[in-house]
Design an enzyme around this catalytic site. Structure first.
Site, mmCIF file in Angstrom:
data_model
loop_
_atom_site.group_PDB
_atom_site.id
_atom_site.type_symbol
_atom_site.label_atom_id
_atom_site.label_comp_id
_atom_site.label_asym_id
_atom_site.label_seq_id
_atom_site.Cartn_x
_atom_site.Cartn_y
_atom_site.Cartn_z
ATOM 1 N N HIS A 37 120.869 -35.481 36.272
ATOM 2 C CA HIS A 37 121.472 -36.587 37.199
ATOM 3 C C HIS A 37 122.609 -35.988 37.880
ATOM 4 O O HIS A 37 122.783 -36.486 39.037
ATOM 5 C CB HIS A 37 121.431 -37.799 36.408
ATOM 6 C CG HIS A 37 120.462 -38.413 35.651
ATOM 7 N ND1 HIS A 37 120.317 -38.222 34.413
ATOM 8 C CD2 HIS A 37 119.372 -39.208 36.015
ATOM 9 C CE1 HIS A 37 119.202 -39.070 34.022
ATOM 10 N NE2 HIS A 37 118.746 -39.485 35.149
ATOM 11 N N GLY A 149 115.054 -36.887 42.252
ATOM 12 C CA GLY A 149 114.712 -35.460 41.734
ATOM 13 C C GLY A 149 113.330 -35.329 41.791
ATOM 14 O O GLY A 149 112.579 -36.103 41.908
ATOM 15 N N GLN A 155 106.359 -39.930 41.798
ATOM 16 C CA GLN A 155 107.343 -40.627 41.969
ATOM 17 C C GLN A 155 107.954 -40.560 43.381
ATOM 18 O O GLN A 155 108.037 -41.255 44.341
ATOM 19 C CB GLN A 155 108.480 -40.970 40.805
ATOM 20 C CG GLN A 155 109.652 -41.747 41.526
ATOM 21 C CD GLN A 155 110.585 -42.079 40.263
ATOM 22 O OE1 GLN A 155 110.348 -42.694 39.324
ATOM 23 N NE2 GLN A 155 111.703 -41.392 40.463
ATOM 24 N N SER A 188 115.619 -37.401 29.958
ATOM 25 C CA SER A 188 115.999 -38.474 28.931
ATOM 26 C C SER A 188 115.531 -38.356 27.944
ATOM 27 O O SER A 188 115.741 -38.567 26.575
ATOM 28 C CB SER A 188 116.261 -39.689 29.375
ATOM 29 O OG SER A 188 117.003 -39.758 30.730
HETATM 30 O O1 PAF Z 1 113.437 -42.095 38.229
HETATM 31 C C1 PAF Z 1 114.371 -42.952 37.867
HETATM 32 O O2 PAF Z 1 115.213 -42.628 37.209
HETATM 33 C C2 PAF Z 1 113.561 -44.227 38.204
HETATM 34 O O3 PAF Z 1 112.233 -44.508 38.195
HETATM 35 C C3 PAF Z 1 114.434 -44.990 39.472
HETATM 36 C C4 PAF Z 1 113.863 -44.236 40.727
HETATM 37 C C5 PAF Z 1 115.841 -45.074 39.461
HETATM 38 C C6 PAF Z 1 113.629 -46.439 39.558
HETATM 39 O O4 PAF Z 1 114.138 -47.047 38.351
#
Ligand code: PAF
Length: 284
Positions: A37, A149, A155, A188
């Site tokens: 992150h 990421g 996603q 995580s």
């Molecule tokens: O990748 C993540 O941490 C989550 O899916 C996000 C994009 C913050 C949406 O809750």
């Protein structure tokens, strides 16, 4: 670092910066932050004058049997890390601030067809929840660019389509996957792995590398994938899928495809891990 809980507060802060001619980047997260992150925040810093990071554990992207309640909330530690890495603001909304009608009655968005395949087929509703919260977050944080990421490859492609199809005025920037020295993608969820599971986990990336290079060498994709799945199963993974897809659309691999991505989702014990590796086929 400025902390905001209300959508109106963070929106006026971002607007004020933009009126001053500053470019603003946004990094959405669910907290429990690690080096992966922080690398996204650093990337955001290189693309903008100000960075906003959100920490929000989004209820609509967890299935009924998933780990929403036990998802680690480490807000104080996250704030210290974000300040150290140079985030200018942190947006930490309460659930009712993002979902005024309640999560169960929320207006939701879907991103067909790519929200239904791969992880979407194994986690029904998950990507609709992700798209829904990203849309809401981007309404609250009207940034010039947003950083996601590449570890969550599907996603990322879904968010690209969301932004394109809803004509959202935000540039998307993809951050590279951060890996441990043995190749395991940072996540995580790695903290849930028992010592023997942690030893096994880097095999996922090793297998993606061998799948990608076999496809690059022209070996038949079907056979490469069934061997890979059998080997992962033999050493103790429960494999949801291991696939090779066209990199942008995630369509099935086809003979003329040039840009590909190998993707895997598998469980070790109670922990579900995902990873991916992009590759290109060169003309010979
Ligand atoms: O990748 C993540 O941490 C989550 O899916 C996000 C994009 C913050 C949406 O809750």
């Amino acid at each position: 670092m400025i902390k905001c809980e209300q959508p109106s507060e963070i929106r006026s802060l971002v607007r004020r910066w933009q009126l001053d001619g500053l470019r603003v980047a946004f990094v959405p997260t669910m907290g429990n932050l690690h080096a992966g992150h922080f690398s996204l925040v650093e990337l955001a810093r290189r693309h903008a004058d100000r960075v906003v990071t959100s920490v929000f554990v989004n209820p609509t992207q967890f299935g009924p049997n998933e780990d929403f309640a036990r998802y680690p909330r480490t807000i104080e530690r996250d704030a210290v890390g974000l300040e150290a890495v140079g985030s200018d603001a942190m947006f930490v909304p309460e659930p009712h601030a993002l979902y005024p009608m309640g999560a169960a009655n929320a207006v939701r968005v879907e991103v067909p067809p790519i929200d239904r395949i791969l992880c979407g087929a194994h986690r029904p509703g998950h990507f609709s929840g992700v798209a829904t919260v990203v849309l809401r977050l981007l309404h609250c944080v009207p940034a010039d660019c947003a950083v996601f990421g590449s570890k969550d490859y599907q996603q990322l492609q879904i968010i690209r389509r969301l932004v394109q199809d809803l004509l959202m005025p935000v540039e998307l920037i993809a951050g590279a996957t951060c890996r441990e020295p043995d190749g395991l993608a940072m996540s995580s969820r790695n903290q849930y792995l028992l010592p023997d599971e942690r030893e096994l986990a880097p095999l996922l990336f090793a297998k993606l590398r061998s799948v990608a290079s076999a496809v690059q060498m022209g070996q038949p994709v079907g056979a490469v994938l069934s061997n890979a799945q059998a080997e992962l199963t033999r050493v103790g993974f429960s494999v949801d899928y291991i696939e090779v897809r066209e990199a942008e659309t995630l369509a099935d691999w086809y003979p003329d495809a040039r840009r590909g991505v190998a993707l895997v989702a598998a469980r070790i014990g109670n922990t579900r891990l995902i990873d991916n590796l992009e590759f290109v086929l060169t003309e010979d």
